[in-house]
Scaffold this motif. Sequence first.
Motif, mmCIF file in Angstrom:
data_model
loop_
_atom_site.group_PDB
_atom_site.id
_atom_site.type_symbol
_atom_site.label_atom_id
_atom_site.label_comp_id
_atom_site.label_asym_id
_atom_site.label_seq_id
_atom_site.Cartn_x
_atom_site.Cartn_y
_atom_site.Cartn_z
ATOM 1 N N VAL A 1 1.074 27.185 -0.294
ATOM 2 C CA VAL A 1 0.791 25.658 -0.204
ATOM 3 C C VAL A 1 1.688 25.179 -1.517
ATOM 4 C CG1 VAL A 1 -0.741 23.938 -0.536
ATOM 5 C CG2 VAL A 1 -1.506 25.921 0.669
ATOM 6 N N SER A 2 2.261 23.907 -1.382
ATOM 7 C CA SER A 2 3.155 23.503 -2.303
ATOM 8 C C SER A 2 2.490 21.958 -2.575
ATOM 9 C CB SER A 2 4.480 23.246 -1.780
ATOM 10 O OG SER A 2 4.720 22.348 -0.878
ATOM 11 N N MET A 3 2.583 21.649 -3.845
ATOM 12 C CA MET A 3 1.923 20.413 -4.260
ATOM 13 C C MET A 3 3.344 19.727 -4.974
ATOM 14 S SD MET A 3 -1.281 19.062 -6.284
ATOM 15 C CE MET A 3 -2.413 19.724 -5.327
ATOM 16 N N ASN A 4 3.493 18.453 -4.632
ATOM 17 C CA ASN A 4 4.347 17.568 -5.395
ATOM 18 C C ASN A 4 3.658 16.542 -6.291
ATOM 19 O OD1 ASN A 4 6.859 16.775 -6.640
ATOM 20 N ND2 ASN A 4 6.752 15.110 -4.825
ATOM 21 N N ILE A 5 3.561 16.424 -7.813
ATOM 22 C CA ILE A 5 2.850 15.574 -8.293
ATOM 23 C C ILE A 5 3.910 14.639 -8.801
ATOM 24 C CG2 ILE A 5 1.231 15.301 -10.443
ATOM 25 C CD1 ILE A 5 0.278 18.061 -9.575
ATOM 26 N N PRO A 6 3.764 13.148 -8.716
ATOM 27 C CA PRO A 6 4.723 12.345 -9.505
ATOM 28 C C PRO A 6 4.257 11.893 -10.776
ATOM 29 C CG PRO A 6 3.311 11.221 -7.772
ATOM 30 C CD PRO A 6 3.043 12.702 -7.644
ATOM 31 N N ILE A 7 5.206 12.423 -11.484
ATOM 32 C CA ILE A 7 4.637 11.994 -13.224
ATOM 33 C C ILE A 7 5.628 10.702 -13.652
ATOM 34 C CG2 ILE A 7 4.901 13.046 -15.446
ATOM 35 C CD1 ILE A 7 4.783 15.576 -13.968
ATOM 36 N N PHE A 8 6.753 10.504 -13.612
ATOM 37 C CA PHE A 8 7.297 9.413 -14.133
ATOM 38 C C PHE A 8 8.685 9.170 -13.344
ATOM 39 C CE2 PHE A 8 10.329 7.163 -17.177
ATOM 40 C CZ PHE A 8 9.506 6.091 -17.416
ATOM 41 N N ASP A 9 8.788 7.996 -13.150
ATOM 42 C CA ASP A 9 9.982 7.491 -12.107
ATOM 43 C C ASP A 9 10.855 6.399 -12.708
ATOM 44 O OD1 ASP A 9 8.284 5.478 -11.724
ATOM 45 O OD2 ASP A 9 8.518 5.574 -9.457
ATOM 46 N N GLY A 10 10.631 6.139 -13.962
ATOM 47 C CA GLY A 10 11.242 5.009 -14.808
ATOM 48 C C GLY A 10 10.802 3.699 -14.086
ATOM 49 N N LEU A 11 9.417 3.671 -13.690
ATOM 50 C CA LEU A 11 8.930 2.464 -13.233
ATOM 51 C C LEU A 11 9.477 1.723 -12.029
ATOM 52 C CD1 LEU A 11 8.197 0.847 -16.724
ATOM 53 C CD2 LEU A 11 6.770 2.157 -15.582
ATOM 54 N N SER A 12 10.160 2.301 -11.320
ATOM 55 C CA SER A 12 10.758 2.068 -9.877
ATOM 56 C C SER A 12 9.587 1.802 -9.199
ATOM 57 C CB SER A 12 11.564 2.987 -9.536
ATOM 58 O OG SER A 12 11.041 4.158 -9.032
ATOM 59 N N LYS B 1 1.013 -1.315 0.024
ATOM 60 C CA LYS B 1 0.062 0.116 0.153
ATOM 61 C C LYS B 1 0.859 1.312 -0.020
ATOM 62 C CE LYS B 1 -4.041 -2.111 2.382
ATOM 63 N NZ LYS B 1 -4.897 -1.857 3.406
ATOM 64 N N TYR B 2 2.015 1.090 0.757
ATOM 65 C CA TYR B 2 2.783 2.410 0.838
ATOM 66 C C TYR B 2 3.415 2.731 -0.517
ATOM 67 C CZ TYR B 2 6.892 5.105 2.018
ATOM 68 O OH TYR B 2 7.903 6.251 2.006
ATOM 69 N N ASN B 3 3.919 1.594 -1.325
ATOM 70 C CA ASN B 3 4.635 1.986 -2.576
ATOM 71 C C ASN B 3 3.206 2.289 -3.821
ATOM 72 O OD1 ASN B 3 7.276 1.564 -2.052
ATOM 73 N ND2 ASN B 3 6.703 -0.825 -2.147
ATOM 74 N N THR B 4 2.254 1.741 -3.324
ATOM 75 C CA THR B 4 0.889 2.150 -4.250
ATOM 76 C C THR B 4 0.737 3.607 -3.928
ATOM 77 O OG1 THR B 4 0.156 -0.091 -4.157
ATOM 78 C CG2 THR B 4 -1.299 1.577 -4.935
ATOM 79 N N SER B 5 0.674 4.130 -2.925
ATOM 80 C CA SER B 5 0.513 5.393 -2.631
ATOM 81 C C SER B 5 1.329 6.560 -2.829
ATOM 82 C CB SER B 5 0.271 5.674 -1.011
ATOM 83 O OG SER B 5 1.580 5.409 -0.285
ATOM 84 N N GLN B 6 2.477 6.034 -3.305
ATOM 85 C CA GLN B 6 3.729 7.003 -4.018
ATOM 86 C C GLN B 6 3.195 7.604 -5.347
ATOM 87 O OE1 GLN B 6 6.874 7.549 -2.200
ATOM 88 N NE2 GLN B 6 5.652 6.773 -0.927
ATOM 89 N N TYR B 7 2.092 7.155 -5.928
ATOM 90 C CA TYR B 7 1.553 7.567 -7.220
ATOM 91 C C TYR B 7 0.909 8.853 -6.926
ATOM 92 C CZ TYR B 7 2.798 3.550 -9.867
ATOM 93 O OH TYR B 7 3.644 2.461 -10.407
ATOM 94 N N MET B 8 0.284 8.850 -5.541
ATOM 95 C CA MET B 8 -0.416 10.104 -5.229
ATOM 96 C C MET B 8 0.174 11.421 -5.037
ATOM 97 S SD MET B 8 -2.992 7.804 -2.668
ATOM 98 C CE MET B 8 -4.161 9.317 -2.316
ATOM 99 N N PRO B 9 -0.233 12.497 -5.315
ATOM 100 C CA PRO B 9 0.431 13.819 -5.005
ATOM 101 C C PRO B 9 0.439 14.048 -3.348
ATOM 102 C CG PRO B 9 -1.983 14.371 -5.553
ATOM 103 C CD PRO B 9 -1.555 12.771 -5.872
ATOM 104 N N THR B 10 1.271 14.975 -3.104
ATOM 105 C CA THR B 10 1.647 15.250 -1.714
ATOM 106 C C THR B 10 1.429 16.842 -1.366
ATOM 107 O OG1 THR B 10 3.904 15.418 -1.882
ATOM 108 C CG2 THR B 10 3.111 13.488 -1.109
#
Length: 452
Positions: A325-336, A283-292
């Motif tokens: 307010v800052s938002m970090n949106i993951p887009i592409f991490d090389g499929l790690s 679940k933790y790794n899956t949640s990494q797709y979500m913005p912070t």
Amino acid sequence: MKKYLFTILVFLLVFSGTQAQEVAQLTLNEALLYAIENNVTTKNARLETLISKATVKETTALGLPQINGSFNLDYNPQIPVVFLPNQPPFGDPSNPSDVIPARFGVSYSSGIGITMTQMIFDGSFFVGLRAAKTLTELTNMDLSKAENDVIENVKKAYFTVLVNQERIRLAQANLARIDTLLKETKALNEAGFAEKIDVSRIQVQRNNTYTQTQRSQTAWEISKEILKLQMGMPLEVDIVITETLEELNPKENLAQLLVDEGQSRIELDQLNTQIELNQLDLKYNTSQYMPTIDFVGNTLRRGAGNELSTVYNSQNWFGSSLLGVSMNIPIFDGLSKSARIQKNRVTINQLENQRFFLKDSFKNELFTAKANLRNDLNILQVQQENLKLAQEVFDIARIKYQEGVGSNLEVVDADAALIEAEINFLAALYDGLISKVNLEKALGLLKADLTN
């Protein structure tokens, strides 16, 4: 931790007047309680639970405001030069160059500020917090497993000491018996009613019995040292066991063990918790797709001067502040993250396979432990009867020899058979005790009799 504090009262230490050596009188229950408190394995397991609790606090702190202060005092030996175009209307006609050097800055500058960030949303935070709490549960289970292992080892070591004590008692009785026979045979030889070979034959038997007595004494001393090591007791302390084998192993207790269905094994609970931890990691790794999302705020005051003495003049200081307010949106991490998720799923499948095997192995362990205990109890009963018969044979052979209707060889053979019967009885007794401990482990009952 508090429940173990009373174990300091377990042992009554007395001092021998001749050797001034500490002597601890203990029962099995007292030995187990002392071992749980002092064995290095359980000590480290308890420390591990403290580490896991600190990990929960550390993870929880990530969701609380993060506040940092800053202070600086800077000196510029050479103020940087900025070049400006030498063009109208701000150009300098007297300067032949096409640029004008200008120094922007002062020799001294200082600043003081506070920055605060507060997490608003991070899906991985709550998963991590749950994983940290689950890790605490796992370390508590690890502590229980460590205590079970210590109890198992201490029980086996304790029973070994008791069996060796019984071995010494029988060996001393054998030595006393053969000494009496040797004395009688020497008297008969001196009176002309027995041959020299009869005396020699019994002397050989006496020497063998004496050797066995010494071996039993050595085995007893070694077994006490092993027990102290398993308990975590200083080796300088001598121990005296105040219980007997009969008191520790009532027949009704053994009969109850053979029909008991047992309790849930701590090893299975550990594996289930490990599976839960891996599911949380998934679940933790899956949640990494979500913005912070984070809230950011700071306030700052800065001052400057060409002289150090003027830097902190109030007229040279000015303040500023920021809220945002800052938002970090993951887009592409090389499929790690995808690779980590795949690893999590495979690991969970492995653990589930291991759980299936563990359940079957526990069933087999329980079946084997009960079968071994039944078999050992039957063998022990046979050896008890055999010991009784060997004693009767020796008594009859000795009476016949004393009355002149039996031979010295019959007495020596009967004595050897009696000693062999005693050895077989003690071996069967030890096997039965070990099988009892193994069955208690298979049933999950090792700590059932401990006083909490």
